[in-house]
Design an enzyme around this catalytic site. Structure first.
Site, PDB file in Angstrom:
ATOM      1  N   ARG A 129     -13.746  -8.366   2.269  1.00  0.00           N
ATOM      2  CA  ARG A 129     -12.278  -7.949   1.995  1.00  0.00           C
ATOM      3  C   ARG A 129     -11.944  -9.441   2.212  1.00  0.00           C
ATOM      4  NH1 ARG A 129     -10.209  -2.958   1.668  1.00  0.00           N
ATOM      5  NH2 ARG A 129      -8.326  -4.108   0.829  1.00  0.00           N
ATOM      6  N   ASP A 185     -17.237   7.786  -1.885  1.00  0.00           N
ATOM      7  CA  ASP A 185     -15.907   7.390  -1.139  1.00  0.00           C
ATOM      8  C   ASP A 185     -15.575   8.756  -0.554  1.00  0.00           C
ATOM      9  OD1 ASP A 185     -13.496   6.785   0.075  1.00  0.00           O
ATOM     10  OD2 ASP A 185     -12.266   6.428  -2.032  1.00  0.00           O
ATOM     11  N   HIS A 231      -7.371   0.970  -6.468  1.00  0.00           N
ATOM     12  CA  HIS A 231      -7.433   0.137  -5.347  1.00  0.00           C
ATOM     13  C   HIS A 231      -8.188  -1.245  -5.511  1.00  0.00           C
ATOM     14  CE1 HIS A 231      -8.050  -1.297  -1.226  1.00  0.00           C
ATOM     15  NE2 HIS A 231      -8.816  -0.296  -0.776  1.00  0.00           N
ATOM     16  N   CYS A 249     -16.390   1.940   0.249  1.00  0.00           N
ATOM     17  CA  CYS A 249     -15.212   0.988   0.905  1.00  0.00           C
ATOM     18  C   CYS A 249     -14.849   1.369   2.184  1.00  0.00           C
ATOM     19  CB  CYS A 249     -14.033   1.364   0.043  1.00  0.00           C
ATOM     20  SG  CYS A 249     -13.259   3.043   0.116  1.00  0.00           S
ATOM     21  N   ARG A 271       1.002  -0.993   0.034  1.00  0.00           N
ATOM     22  CA  ARG A 271      -0.088  -0.054  -0.045  1.00  0.00           C
ATOM     23  C   ARG A 271       0.975   1.277  -0.061  1.00  0.00           C
ATOM     24  NH1 ARG A 271      -5.123   1.358   3.408  1.00  0.00           N
ATOM     25  NH2 ARG A 271      -6.221   0.122   1.797  1.00  0.00           N
ATOM     26  N   GLN A 289     -10.219  -3.782  -3.124  1.00  0.00           N
ATOM     27  CA  GLN A 289     -11.690  -3.421  -2.831  1.00  0.00           C
ATOM     28  C   GLN A 289     -12.850  -3.905  -3.659  1.00  0.00           C
ATOM     29  OE1 GLN A 289     -12.368  -1.759   0.264  1.00  0.00           O
ATOM     30  NE2 GLN A 289     -14.486  -2.331  -0.254  1.00  0.00           N
TER      31      GLN A 289
END
Ligand code: CP
Ligand code: NVA
Length: 298
Positions: A285, A217, A129, A257, A102, A132
Site C-alpha cells: 500500500r 475479504d 477500494h 486486504c 474514506r 488496495q
C-alpha cells in the site's frame, strides 16, 4: 490542465495503471529518502471510517516524499457538524495539493471531487477500494509476474473490494470468477461493463479450480456491523480453507486486504500459510500509493 482524480481504477488507462504498478516496484527496490518530489506539498486525509493501513501508508508516503499529510476526522472538523460537502471541498482544496477521502456513500466522494480543485483519491467507499488494487496488482507482479490472462477467484461478499477486482479484471486483463452466496452478488452496474471476463460460480470449491490467485475479504464490511450474525450464517460455506486452496493451481497465491477474521472468511492455516502474501500486500500500500501520488502530483 484538467484535475485527475483517482476515484475508480477506471479513471486511469490500463497503461497508466501498469506504469504506476511498475513504478511502485521500483520505489520499493530503490529506497532513496533523498528523492523528495513532493517537498512542501500537503495531502489532506479525511477519514469517516477507521483505518490502519490506508492512513499510515499515505502519511508515511507523504513524509518520505518530503511532503506532509493532515489527518482530518469528521469528529473534529465542521464536516461532522453538517458543513456542506461542496463548501468543504472548495475550502480544503484551496489549501492542500491533494485530498484522500474514506467515506460511506460513493456519491459523497464523487460530489466532493466535482467541487475540488485538486486531485481526490478514493481511500475506500462502500462501492470501491481502488488503492488496495494497486497494491494487490503490485504484489501479484512481484510474486508471479504479469497477471494478464491469469485466473483470479474472489470468494465471499460482492463488496467494495470485489467491485474493484471487477474493474481490475478489465484494466489488467485477467479473468475473474466470483463465488458468493445468493443475495450477496456484486453490483450489476459494475458487472455489466466487464463483459465475459467475469463469471459467477456460487460453489467456492468449483470457483477456485485452476485459479492463480484466490482473494477474500470480511463478511461484514465497515457500516454492516449489525448484519454480522446474519452474514455469518449466509457465508459459512465461503471460508477459504486448505481444501479451497487445493482446488487452485499449485503456484496460486492467497490475498486479503486486511483486517482479517481468522476462522470466518479464511482459516488461520491459509492466511498464515506458505501461499499467503497478505503482509507483502499490506506493505505495498505504501509503495503503490507513493507511485500514485507521484503520478497525480508531479
Ligand atoms: N486494507 C485497508 O484498507 O486497511 P485499513 O482499513 O486498515 O486502511
Ligand atoms: N470490505 C472492507 C474492506 C476494509 C479494508 C470494508 O469496507 O470494511
Amino acid at each position: 490542465m484538467q484535475t485527475r482524480h483517482f476515484i475508480s481504477l477506471l479513471d486511469l488507462s490500463p497503461q497508466e495503471l501498469n506504469q504506476i504498478v511498475q513504478r511502485a516496484i521500483e520505489l520499493k527496490n530503490n529506497r532513496d529518502y533523498n528523492y523528495q518530489p513532493l517537498k512542501g506539498r500537503v495531502l489532506g486525509m479525511i477519514f469517516e471510517k477507521s483505518s490502519t493501513r490506508t492512513r499510515i501508508s499515505f502519511e508515511a508516503g507523504m513524509a518520505q516524499f518530503g511532503g506532509h499529510a493532515i489527518f482530518l476526522s469528521p469528529r473534529d472538523t465542521q464536516l461532522g457538524r453538517g458543513e456542506p460537502l461542496e463548501d468543504s471541498a472548495k475550502v480544503i482544496s484551496s489549501m492542500v495539493d491533494c485530498i484522500m477521502l474514506r467515506t460511506h456513500a460513493h456519491t459523497t466522494i464523487t460530489t466532493f471531487a466535482e467541487h475540488s480543485s485538486v486531485p481526490v483519491i478514493n481511500g475506500l467507499t462502500d462501492l470501491l477500494h481502488p488503492c488496495q488494487l494497486l497494491a494487490d496488482m503490485q504484489t501479484y507482479f512481484e510474486y508471479r509476474g504479469d497477471i494478464q490472462g491469469k485466473k483470479v477467484t474472489w470468494v465471499g461478499d460482492g463488496n467494495n473490494m470485489c467491485h474493484s477486482y471487477i474493474n481490475a479484471a478489465r484494466a489488467f486483463d485477467f479473468t475473474l470468477t466470483i463465488a458468493c452466496p445468493q443475495g450477496y452478488e456484486p453490483d450489476p452496474g459494475i458487472l455489466e461493463h466487464a463483459g465475459n471476463r467475469i463469471s459467477i460460480v456460487p460453489n467456492p470449491l468449483e470457483a477456485c479450480e485452476n485459479s492463480d490467485l484466490v482473494v477474500t475479504d470480511v463478511w461484514a464490511s465497515m457500516g454492516q456491523e449489525e448484519e454480522q450474525q446474519k452474514r455469518v450464517q449466509a457465508f459459512k460455506e465461503y471460508q477459504v480453507t486448505s481444501e479451497t486452496m487445493a482446488q487452485a493451481n499449485k503456484g496460486a497465491v492467497f490475498m486479503h486486504c486486511l483486517p482479517a477474521h481468522r476462522g470466518e472468511e479464511v482459516s488461520a492455516e491459509v492466511i498464515d500459510g506458505p501461499q499467503s502474501v497478505v503482509f507483502a500486500e499490506a506493505e505495498n500500500r505504501l509503495h503503490a500509493q507513493k507511485a500514485l501520488l507521484e503520478f497525480l502530483l508531479t
